[in-house]
Design an enzyme around this catalytic site. Structure first.
Site, mmCIF file in Angstrom:
data_model
loop_
_atom_site.group_PDB
_atom_site.id
_atom_site.type_symbol
_atom_site.label_atom_id
_atom_site.label_comp_id
_atom_site.label_asym_id
_atom_site.label_seq_id
_atom_site.Cartn_x
_atom_site.Cartn_y
_atom_site.Cartn_z
ATOM 1 C CB CYS A 168 -0.983 0.034 1.445
ATOM 2 S SG CYS A 168 -0.153 0.290 3.040
ATOM 3 C CB CYS A 216 4.721 -0.316 1.723
ATOM 4 S SG CYS A 216 3.225 -1.411 2.356
ATOM 5 C CG ASP A 262 12.606 25.265 -34.240
ATOM 6 O OD1 ASP A 262 13.389 26.199 -34.555
ATOM 7 O OD2 ASP A 262 13.340 23.523 -34.673
ATOM 8 C CG ASP A 293 15.065 19.503 -34.672
ATOM 9 O OD1 ASP A 293 15.332 20.583 -34.348
ATOM 10 O OD2 ASP A 293 14.998 19.245 -35.512
ATOM 11 C CG ASP A 345 15.105 24.198 -30.675
ATOM 12 O OD1 ASP A 345 14.964 25.258 -30.938
ATOM 13 O OD2 ASP A 345 14.654 23.558 -31.785
#
Length: 720
Positions: A16, A19, A433, A612, A616
């Site tokens: 649970c 834990c 971009d 990419d 960026d």
């Protein structure tokens, strides 16, 4: 500054959220650990540390919390646990069903001789033998000064069995031993069903794991040899025959064949591979034999990195989970207190409240009437303990997260940061971009005015860069020219020396010189030699087919797409017009991209940045959610929260849709989990819930949460 070390591992023995909290606390106290999180749904731990931490240190920390770390594959551990639970389930019901029948006969037909002794023995067998994992979990929790789900189940079953012990001793107490056996049997049943459903929820990550080859056929001095995949090293030559799975990432050196990459990249059409083409481990060779030189093995391979990133995301948490964690942290102790308080009140007020029970019995036939104060007090205690188990609350967020990240992986989206699932749904601005994002990222040289000698010098300089435009120049005319002092300035271009001359390759100082190319949406690279313009190269990067439709879908979702690019205004506007983006920022430097992110954030918008390239990276990191195109640079990918493995900006729409769906399911799960406990606990405290009804309701609530989470995996293309 020391580099961060990230690693995942399997934690065993958790049942649970409490834990989980205990293990997280123990991991956080390890010297050098900056961040630690544990996921209940996947039983995985994830740690970010300032240094490399040996596994035995991690194991000792987890063991100090009462649990353990396993180096076995999670699938193996889950399978073994499933078999053990299945065996316990069979034994528990083989014992409990006859006991229940005897109990009903004893209650409604005739008194069964020695029934209480049989009840004592059979219920004891079910509780203490088939329920031994429950006892172990409760003991671990109690010895480490906390409580968990097993604590409640064990207390309820033990209290029921003790009533039988006292009844056998001829004390005036109703015997509930059979109920204790039923509680354990129902609980084990619920665990088995829950385990099966959790396993089903994680099926997408299992599919990726199953793609990993176990062996590879390599070429040695003595001929072909099959070796374990762990023995394959970078630079080995592997042979892949038709119908076989490609074992590692590599480059084809001999052969032509069609390769099915659908399970890895999502590309449904087989791709023809020939010499110098890259192949991905996990894809399937279809038509002809291939020889390939391995380029990436082990944890560096594409498939391994995908698996690691998905597991990392499934191991982390979303902010809303903090609410559930705070509640469950104090939930169990408070429930035990409520159970004790309600049983004490019933013990001293049983006769006073008896008319209420007689009235309620007309609607709820399981309510005890022929009882006494102490028996009914125990009845209320057991019911309250059982019905309050916070299983559903603990599973509400992790299960939805596991299923959501699994669906994302299926759609070629790797969610590295689970928090982005909560943030993406609130996005109002998406900064895109141009190169490699809106366009294909595979630009080609379409015109230039350089001599062959000059072009080869430029090509020799550009081969040192990973930028898509640089690759286009080198691909157009390969060169062996060696350049010195190569310096790439993100968003500006490249400078280098070749012999005694200095070359600058980058954006034009006077763009209008190249109006004819720019109006067609081409990118013009200007070359200077010793600060004098030498010539130009015109490059065209085709717009992705999906970009225009994806932009429309963003608008339909109430999200504003904005193009930001380092290209000149004419090129930027030409591309923006083709995909119908209204807002464009051109000739933007890397720092200015980050400034634009901050600008939109200051206006109160959640900002998504999609890119990419190196230029960026800062914007990806600064945005509320950074999305990197998987074909981009390592720096961009490392700076992103979400990675698009295959495809373009249509995947951004997918990511937002999955975010909305996953978060909606999380809220539904939490609502039903809270509602269940809020409604059921008072009913149990006032004596209106039988322990078996309580246990059934608890199991059903957990299964409901898991089933609701599985709705995410049924998200279809038509819903996009």
């Amino acid at each position: 500054m020391p580099s961060e070390e990230k690693f995942s591992f399997t934690v065993t023995g958790m049942t649970c959220v409490n834990c989980v909290k205990k293990v997280e606390k123990a991991l956080s106290e390890i010297e050098g650990v900056k961040f630690a999180t544990v996921n209940l749904a996947t039983s995985t731990g994830f740690v970010i540390a300032e240094r490399q931490i040996p596994l035995h240190i991690v194991r000792e920390a987890v063991q100090s919390a009462g649990y353990d770390v396993s180096t076995e594959p999670p699938r193996t551990i889950e399978k073994r646990r499933y078999q053990r639970v299945k065996k316990s389930l069979i034994l528990s019901w083989v014992a409990t069903i006859p006991l229940t029948i005897l109990m009903l006969v004893n209650m409604f037909l005739f008194k069964v001789r020695y029934f209480e002794f049989l009840e004592l023995l059979i219920a004891g067998f079910v509780i203490f033998y088939t329920g031994r994992d429950i006892i172990k979990g409760a003991w671990i929790a109690l010895t480490h000064r906390h409580t968990n789900m097993d604590t409640l189940i064990f207390f309820g079953a033990l209290a029921s069995w003790i009533t039988t012990v006292l009844s056998v001793m001829n004390l005036p107490i109703s015997s509930f031993g059979a109920l204790g056996a039923m509680i354990v049997a129902f609980h084990i049943t619920g665990r088995l069903i829950e385990s099966h459903l959790r396993d089903k929820a994680a099926k997408e990550i299992r599919k990726l794991i199953e793609l990993q080859a176990k062996e590879a056929r390599i070429i040695t001095d003595t001929g072909e040899l099959m070796v374990p995949i762990e023995a394959v090293k970078k630079g080995f030559t592997v042979i892949v025959k038709p119908g076989e799975r490609i074992p590692v990432d590599g480059v084809v050196v001999e052969g032509i064949s069609s390769v099915d990459e659908s399970l890895v990249t999502g590309e449904s059409v087989p791709i023809q591979k020939r010499v110098n083409d890259e192949v991905i481990g996990g894809s399937v060779n279809l038509t002809g034999p291939l020889k390939a030189i391995t380029t990436k093995v082990g944890q560096n391979s594409f498939l391994s990195q995908m698996i690691e990133l998905v597991q990392e995301a499934q191991g982390t948490k979303v902010p809303i989970q903090a609410v559930a964690d705070r509640v469950t942290n104090w939930f169990v102790p408070v429930i035990i207190l409520f159970a004790l308080l309600s049983s004490v009140i019933w013990y001293f007020n049983y006769e006073r409240f008896l008319p209420f029970l007689q009235f309620a019995n007309k609607v709820l036939p399981w309510i005890l009437l022929n009882s006494n104060p102490i028996s009914f007090a125990v009845f209320v205690f057991v019911s309250t303990i059982i019905v309050a188990c916070p299983c559903a609350l603990g599973l509400a967020t992790p299960m939805a997260l596991v299923t959501g990240t699994g669906l994302a992986a299926k759609r070629n989206l790797i969610i590295r940061n689970a928090e982005s699932i909560q943030t993406l749904k609130e996005a109002k601005v998406v900064l895109l971009d141009k190169t490699g994002t809106i366009t294909q990222g595979n630009p080609k040289v379409v015109d230039h005015n350089l001599s062959e000698k000059e072009f080869k010098i430029v090509s020799g300089i550009e081969k040192n860069s990973n930028h898509p435009l640089a690759k286009a120049i080198y691909s157009f005319m390969e060169s062996e020219v060696k350049a010195d002092s190569v310096h790439e300035i993100a968003g500006e271009g490249v400078k280098a020396r070749v012999k005694d001359d200095t070359y600058s390759i980058g954006r034009p100082e006077v763009p209008k010189r190249y109006a004819e190319h720019l109006e067609q949406g081409r990118t013009v690279i200007e070359i200077k030699k010793n600060e004098k313009v030498l010539g130009y190269i015109a490059i065209e990067d085709p717009v992705r087919k999906e970009s225009s439709n994806a932009v429309k879908m963003l608008y339909s979702e109430g999200i504003t797409p904005v193009m930001i690019t380092g290209d000149n205004e004419r090129t930027a506007k030409a591309v923006a017009k083709r995909v119908q983006i209204e807002e464009v920022h051109s000739q933007v430097k890397p720092a200015q991209k980050l400034d634009l992110v901050r600008k939109y954030q200051s206006m109160g918008s959640k900002v998504v940045m999609v890119g990419d390239g190196i230029n960026d990276a800062a914007a990806l990191k600064g945005a509320d959610v950074g999305i990197a195109i998987g074909t981009g640079t390592d720096l961009a990918i490392d700076s992103a929260d979400v990675i698009i493995v295959k495809g373009g900006i249509s995947k951004v729409v997918d990511a937002i849709k999955i975010s909305k769906l996953t978060f909606r399911i999380i809220k539904q799960n939490l609502f039903w989990a809270f509602l269940y406990n809020v409604a059921a606990i008072p009913l149990a405290m006032v004596g209106l819930l039988h322990p078996i009804v309580a246990e059934t309701a608890m199991v059903v609530s957990s299964i409901t949460v898991v089933l609701n989470s599985l709705k995410i995996s049924r998200y279809s293309e038509t819903e996009k």
